[in-house]
Design a protein around this motif. Structure first.
Motif, PDB file in Angstrom:
ATOM      1  N   ARG A 140       4.558  -2.153  -8.098  1.00 45.93           N
ATOM      2  CA  ARG A 140       4.583  -3.463  -8.829  1.00 45.93           C
ATOM      3  C   ARG A 140       5.801  -4.293  -8.338  1.00 45.93           C
ATOM      4  O   ARG A 140       5.594  -5.540  -8.041  1.00 45.93           O
ATOM      5  CB  ARG A 140       4.142  -3.438  -9.952  1.00 45.93           C
ATOM      6  CG  ARG A 140       2.596  -3.133 -10.168  1.00 45.93           C
ATOM      7  CD  ARG A 140       2.510  -3.134 -12.032  1.00 45.93           C
ATOM      8  NE  ARG A 140       1.011  -3.004 -12.169  1.00 45.93           N
ATOM      9  CZ  ARG A 140       0.401  -3.669 -13.031  1.00 45.93           C
ATOM     10  NH1 ARG A 140       1.016  -4.448 -13.810  1.00 45.93           N
ATOM     11  NH2 ARG A 140      -0.848  -3.855 -13.262  1.00 45.93           N
TER      12      ARG A 140
ATOM     13  N   THR B  22      -2.847   3.516  -2.597  1.00 39.49           N
ATOM     14  CA  THR B  22      -3.170   2.802  -3.440  1.00 39.49           C
ATOM     15  C   THR B  22      -2.491   1.469  -3.171  1.00 39.49           C
ATOM     16  O   THR B  22      -1.664   1.387  -2.751  1.00 39.49           O
ATOM     17  CB  THR B  22      -2.398   3.217  -4.938  1.00 39.49           C
ATOM     18  OG1 THR B  22      -3.024   4.256  -5.186  1.00 39.49           O
ATOM     19  CG2 THR B  22      -2.758   2.070  -5.935  1.00 39.49           C
ATOM     20  N   GLU B  23      -3.412   0.242  -3.379  1.00 44.84           N
ATOM     21  CA  GLU B  23      -2.933  -1.030  -2.995  1.00 44.84           C
ATOM     22  C   GLU B  23      -2.743  -1.729  -4.152  1.00 44.84           C
ATOM     23  O   GLU B  23      -3.196  -1.688  -5.290  1.00 44.84           O
ATOM     24  CB  GLU B  23      -4.218  -1.690  -2.284  1.00 44.84           C
ATOM     25  CG  GLU B  23      -3.947  -3.024  -2.186  1.00 44.84           C
ATOM     26  CD  GLU B  23      -5.229  -3.998  -1.860  1.00 44.84           C
ATOM     27  OE1 GLU B  23      -5.254  -4.799  -0.977  1.00 44.84           O
ATOM     28  OE2 GLU B  23      -6.303  -3.812  -2.565  1.00 44.84           O
ATOM     29  N   ILE B  24      -1.578  -2.371  -4.302  1.00 42.36           N
ATOM     30  CA  ILE B  24      -1.248  -3.193  -5.401  1.00 42.36           C
ATOM     31  C   ILE B  24      -0.877  -4.543  -4.520  1.00 42.36           C
ATOM     32  O   ILE B  24      -0.006  -4.840  -3.698  1.00 42.36           O
ATOM     33  CB  ILE B  24       0.367  -2.792  -5.804  1.00 42.36           C
ATOM     34  CG1 ILE B  24       0.390  -1.390  -6.541  1.00 42.36           C
ATOM     35  CG2 ILE B  24       0.857  -3.650  -7.158  1.00 42.36           C
ATOM     36  CD1 ILE B  24      -0.494  -1.250  -7.569  1.00 42.36           C
TER      37      ILE B  24
ATOM     38  N   ASP C 154      -3.118  -6.911  -9.311  1.00 41.77           N
ATOM     39  CA  ASP C 154      -4.659  -6.367  -8.779  1.00 41.77           C
ATOM     40  C   ASP C 154      -4.286  -4.924  -8.048  1.00 41.77           C
ATOM     41  O   ASP C 154      -3.157  -4.933  -7.436  1.00 41.77           O
ATOM     42  CB  ASP C 154      -5.533  -7.355  -7.905  1.00 41.77           C
ATOM     43  CG  ASP C 154      -7.091  -6.778  -7.762  1.00 41.77           C
ATOM     44  OD1 ASP C 154      -7.203  -5.921  -8.893  1.00 41.77           O
ATOM     45  OD2 ASP C 154      -7.598  -7.080  -6.788  1.00 41.77           O
ATOM     46  N   SER C 155      -4.917  -4.076  -8.359  1.00 42.10           N
ATOM     47  CA  SER C 155      -4.961  -2.680  -7.715  1.00 42.10           C
ATOM     48  C   SER C 155      -6.229  -2.098  -7.292  1.00 42.10           C
ATOM     49  O   SER C 155      -7.011  -2.456  -8.129  1.00 42.10           O
ATOM     50  CB  SER C 155      -3.968  -1.879  -8.580  1.00 42.10           C
ATOM     51  OG  SER C 155      -4.667  -1.447  -9.615  1.00 42.10           O
ATOM     52  N   SER C 156      -6.038  -1.494  -6.258  1.00 44.03           N
ATOM     53  CA  SER C 156      -7.085  -0.668  -5.981  1.00 44.03           C
ATOM     54  C   SER C 156      -6.759   0.671  -4.910  1.00 44.03           C
ATOM     55  O   SER C 156      -5.849   0.877  -4.752  1.00 44.03           O
ATOM     56  CB  SER C 156      -8.501  -1.563  -5.045  1.00 44.03           C
ATOM     57  OG  SER C 156      -7.606  -2.018  -3.826  1.00 44.03           O
ATOM     58  N   GLU C 157      -7.947   1.324  -5.062  1.00 47.27           N
ATOM     59  CA  GLU C 157      -7.703   2.785  -4.033  1.00 47.27           C
ATOM     60  C   GLU C 157      -8.183   2.398  -2.600  1.00 47.27           C
ATOM     61  O   GLU C 157      -9.257   1.986  -2.526  1.00 47.27           O
ATOM     62  CB  GLU C 157      -8.218   3.809  -4.686  1.00 47.27           C
ATOM     63  CG  GLU C 157      -7.921   5.217  -3.986  1.00 47.27           C
ATOM     64  CD  GLU C 157      -8.672   6.373  -4.628  1.00 47.27           C
ATOM     65  OE1 GLU C 157      -7.848   7.658  -4.394  1.00 47.27           O
ATOM     66  OE2 GLU C 157      -9.565   6.292  -5.121  1.00 47.27           O
ATOM     67  N   VAL C 158      -7.435   2.195  -1.417  1.00 48.55           N
ATOM     68  CA  VAL C 158      -7.691   2.032  -0.336  1.00 48.55           C
ATOM     69  C   VAL C 158      -8.262   3.037   0.235  1.00 48.55           C
ATOM     70  O   VAL C 158      -9.309   2.936   1.116  1.00 48.55           O
ATOM     71  CB  VAL C 158      -6.590   1.630   0.387  1.00 48.55           C
ATOM     72  CG1 VAL C 158      -6.857   1.365   1.908  1.00 48.55           C
ATOM     73  CG2 VAL C 158      -5.740   0.308  -0.183  1.00 48.55           C
ATOM     74  N   ASN C 159      -7.711   4.407   0.003  1.00 50.20           N
ATOM     75  CA  ASN C 159      -8.357   5.342   0.675  1.00 50.20           C
ATOM     76  C   ASN C 159      -7.949   6.773  -0.432  1.00 50.20           C
ATOM     77  O   ASN C 159      -6.982   6.490  -1.139  1.00 50.20           O
ATOM     78  CB  ASN C 159      -7.809   5.841   2.160  1.00 50.20           C
ATOM     79  CG  ASN C 159      -8.438   6.814   3.038  1.00 50.20           C
ATOM     80  OD1 ASN C 159      -9.180   7.682   2.368  1.00 50.20           O
ATOM     81  ND2 ASN C 159      -8.277   6.596   4.360  1.00 50.20           N
ATOM     82  N   GLN C 160      -8.239   7.909  -0.132  1.00 49.91           N
ATOM     83  CA  GLN C 160      -7.984   9.029  -1.064  1.00 49.91           C
ATOM     84  C   GLN C 160      -6.286   8.966  -0.865  1.00 49.91           C
ATOM     85  O   GLN C 160      -5.655   9.313   0.150  1.00 49.91           O
ATOM     86  CB  GLN C 160      -8.674  10.209  -0.703  1.00 49.91           C
ATOM     87  CG  GLN C 160      -8.195  11.223  -1.663  1.00 49.91           C
ATOM     88  CD  GLN C 160      -9.152  12.420  -1.692  1.00 49.91           C
ATOM     89  OE1 GLN C 160      -9.900  12.662  -0.572  1.00 49.91           O
ATOM     90  NE2 GLN C 160      -8.614  13.723  -2.273  1.00 49.91           N
TER      91      GLN C 160
ATOM     92  N   VAL D   3       0.888  -1.231  -0.126  1.00 52.78           N
ATOM     93  CA  VAL D   3       0.037   0.038   0.092  1.00 52.78           C
ATOM     94  C   VAL D   3       0.909   1.198   0.020  1.00 52.78           C
ATOM     95  O   VAL D   3       1.832   1.371   0.926  1.00 52.78           O
ATOM     96  CB  VAL D   3      -1.127   0.046   1.240  1.00 52.78           C
ATOM     97  CG1 VAL D   3      -1.722   1.297   1.187  1.00 52.78           C
ATOM     98  CG2 VAL D   3      -1.860  -0.960   1.463  1.00 52.78           C
TER      99      VAL D   3
END
Length: 116
Positions: A65, A99-101, A90-96, A33
């Motif tokens: 990555r 970023t989670e990779i 896979d990736s996503s936004e954890v909070n503003q 993160v």
């Protein structure tokens, strides 16, 4: 920038040429993160107002990555693997601003196929 190399084979494929999977050890993963940080985020925010690549984000995600892959390889080693198949990200936004990779794959033990 030099290509990153690992001490065991990684592939997005389901097999390795001339190798046979002798043991499936299950899922291995590496999670990171990251935050851009205030200064870089400020600069990137201005760059995002114009068209084109925002290099601060590209650099952050490339580094993330690689870090996730390093952690996945370490996890596979703990499981006793000598290769990783079906590698994915896979990736996503954890909070503003965070970023989670996630890098994940199947930890396996491979041996020479013997055919050939």
């Amino acid at each position: 920038m030099a290509a990153h190399s690992f001490d065991l084979p990684l592939t997005t494929a389901l097999e390795l040429p001339d190798k046979r999977v002798s043991e499936n050890l299950g899922i291995c993963f590496g999670l990171v993160v990251r935050s851009m940080g205030l200064a870089k985020g400020f600069t990137a925010g201005f760059k995002s107002l114009r068209q084109g690549e925002v290099s601060e984000y590209t650099d952050l995600l490339e580094d993330s990555r690689r870090h996730a892959l390093d952690r996945m390889v370490a996890n596979a080693r703990l499981l006793g693997a000598n290769a990783i198949l079906a590698v994915r990200f896979d990736s996503s936004e954890v909070n503003q601003g965070l970023t989670e990779i996630l890098a994940y794959g199947t930890a396996v033990v491979v041996t020479d196929d013997g055919a050939g």
